[in-house]
Design a protein around this motif. Structure first.
Motif, PDB file in Angstrom:
ATOM      1  N   THR A 171       0.849  -1.188   0.000  1.00 42.02           N
ATOM      2  CA  THR A 171       0.000   0.000   0.000  1.00 42.02           C
ATOM      3  C   THR A 171       0.880   1.232   0.000  1.00 42.02           C
ATOM      4  OG1 THR A 171      -0.118   0.115   2.405  1.00 42.02           O
ATOM      5  CG2 THR A 171      -1.848  -1.145   1.286  1.00 42.02           C
ATOM      6  N   ASP A 174      -0.824   7.610  -3.640  1.00 40.37           N
ATOM      7  CA  ASP A 174      -0.941   7.602  -5.098  1.00 40.37           C
ATOM      8  C   ASP A 174       0.101   8.553  -5.686  1.00 40.37           C
ATOM      9  OD1 ASP A 174      -1.778   7.339  -7.715  1.00 40.37           O
ATOM     10  OD2 ASP A 174      -3.437   8.759  -7.485  1.00 40.37           O
ATOM     11  N   ASP A 175       1.357   8.106  -5.647  1.00 40.58           N
ATOM     12  CA  ASP A 175       2.435   8.896  -6.230  1.00 40.58           C
ATOM     13  C   ASP A 175       3.547   7.959  -6.703  1.00 40.58           C
ATOM     14  OD1 ASP A 175       3.884   8.136  -3.960  1.00 40.58           O
ATOM     15  OD2 ASP A 175       3.791  10.102  -3.022  1.00 40.58           O
ATOM     16  N   PHE A 230       4.858   4.772  -4.595  1.00 39.33           N
ATOM     17  CA  PHE A 230       4.151   3.488  -4.658  1.00 39.33           C
ATOM     18  C   PHE A 230       4.590   2.712  -5.891  1.00 39.33           C
ATOM     19  CE2 PHE A 230       0.658   0.777  -6.051  1.00 39.33           C
ATOM     20  CZ  PHE A 230       0.549  -0.045  -4.940  1.00 39.33           C
ATOM     21  N   CYS A 231       4.706   3.390  -7.022  1.00 34.80           N
ATOM     22  CA  CYS A 231       5.148   2.726  -8.255  1.00 34.80           C
ATOM     23  C   CYS A 231       6.561   2.169  -8.095  1.00 34.80           C
ATOM     24  CB  CYS A 231       5.097   3.700  -9.427  1.00 34.80           C
ATOM     25  SG  CYS A 231       3.426   4.238  -9.833  1.00 34.80           S
ATOM     26  N   TYR A 247      -7.769   1.259  -5.135  1.00 37.25           N
ATOM     27  CA  TYR A 247      -7.566   2.698  -5.126  1.00 37.25           C
ATOM     28  C   TYR A 247      -8.629   3.277  -4.214  1.00 37.25           C
ATOM     29  CZ  TYR A 247      -6.263   7.107  -7.482  1.00 37.25           C
ATOM     30  OH  TYR A 247      -5.797   8.356  -7.789  1.00 37.25           O
ATOM     31  N   TYR A 280      -9.806   6.576  -1.210  1.00 36.13           N
ATOM     32  CA  TYR A 280      -9.571   7.879  -0.599  1.00 36.13           C
ATOM     33  C   TYR A 280      -9.366   7.716   0.897  1.00 36.13           C
ATOM     34  CZ  TYR A 280     -10.153  12.750   0.715  1.00 36.13           C
ATOM     35  OH  TYR A 280      -9.954  14.002   1.222  1.00 36.13           O
ATOM     36  N   MET A 318      -5.418  10.145  -1.934  1.00 35.38           N
ATOM     37  CA  MET A 318      -5.718   8.851  -2.526  1.00 35.38           C
ATOM     38  C   MET A 318      -4.610   7.867  -2.159  1.00 35.38           C
ATOM     39  SD  MET A 318      -8.618   9.276  -3.885  1.00 35.38           S
ATOM     40  CE  MET A 318      -8.845   7.760  -4.786  1.00 35.38           C
ATOM     41  N   ARG A 319      -4.993   6.587  -1.957  1.00 36.86           N
ATOM     42  CA  ARG A 319      -4.044   5.526  -1.613  1.00 36.86           C
ATOM     43  C   ARG A 319      -4.215   4.383  -2.596  1.00 36.86           C
ATOM     44  NH1 ARG A 319      -0.673   6.257   2.419  1.00 36.86           N
ATOM     45  NH2 ARG A 319      -0.637   4.042   2.866  1.00 36.86           N
ATOM     46  N   CYS A 320      -3.104   3.712  -2.903  1.00 39.94           N
ATOM     47  CA  CYS A 320      -3.088   2.570  -3.811  1.00 39.94           C
ATOM     48  C   CYS A 320      -2.773   1.309  -3.032  1.00 39.94           C
ATOM     49  CB  CYS A 320      -2.003   2.750  -4.873  1.00 39.94           C
ATOM     50  SG  CYS A 320      -2.175   4.209  -5.874  1.00 39.94           S
TER      51      CYS A 320
END
Length: 68
Positions: free
Chosen positions: A8, A11-12, A15-16, A35, A37, A44-46
């Protein structure tokens, strides 16, 4: 033995990079990404499940799965 992790992060790019590092260590995507909030952080979180098969190792609850 099959190992399972759920990564986890925000969203940036971090994380990738975390996911790319795991894939380059032999982990494989498992299922669809998530994905969501985060109201507390207002961001936002992945999330993504990953798995890896490892031969010759027996599972133990105190294993650090990221080391494999």
């Amino acid at each position: 033995m099959r190992l399972y992790r759920f990564l986890t992060g925000p969203d940036d790019a971090s994380f990738c990079h975390k996911l790319t590092a795991a894939l380059n260590k032999g982990w494989h995507l498992y299922g669809s990404p998530t994905y969501s909030y985060d109201g507390k952080e207002q961001a936002m979180r992945c999330g993504q499940a990953i798995v890896k098969d490892v031969d010759g190792v027996e599972y133990s609850p105190d294993m650090k799965l990221g080391d494999y």
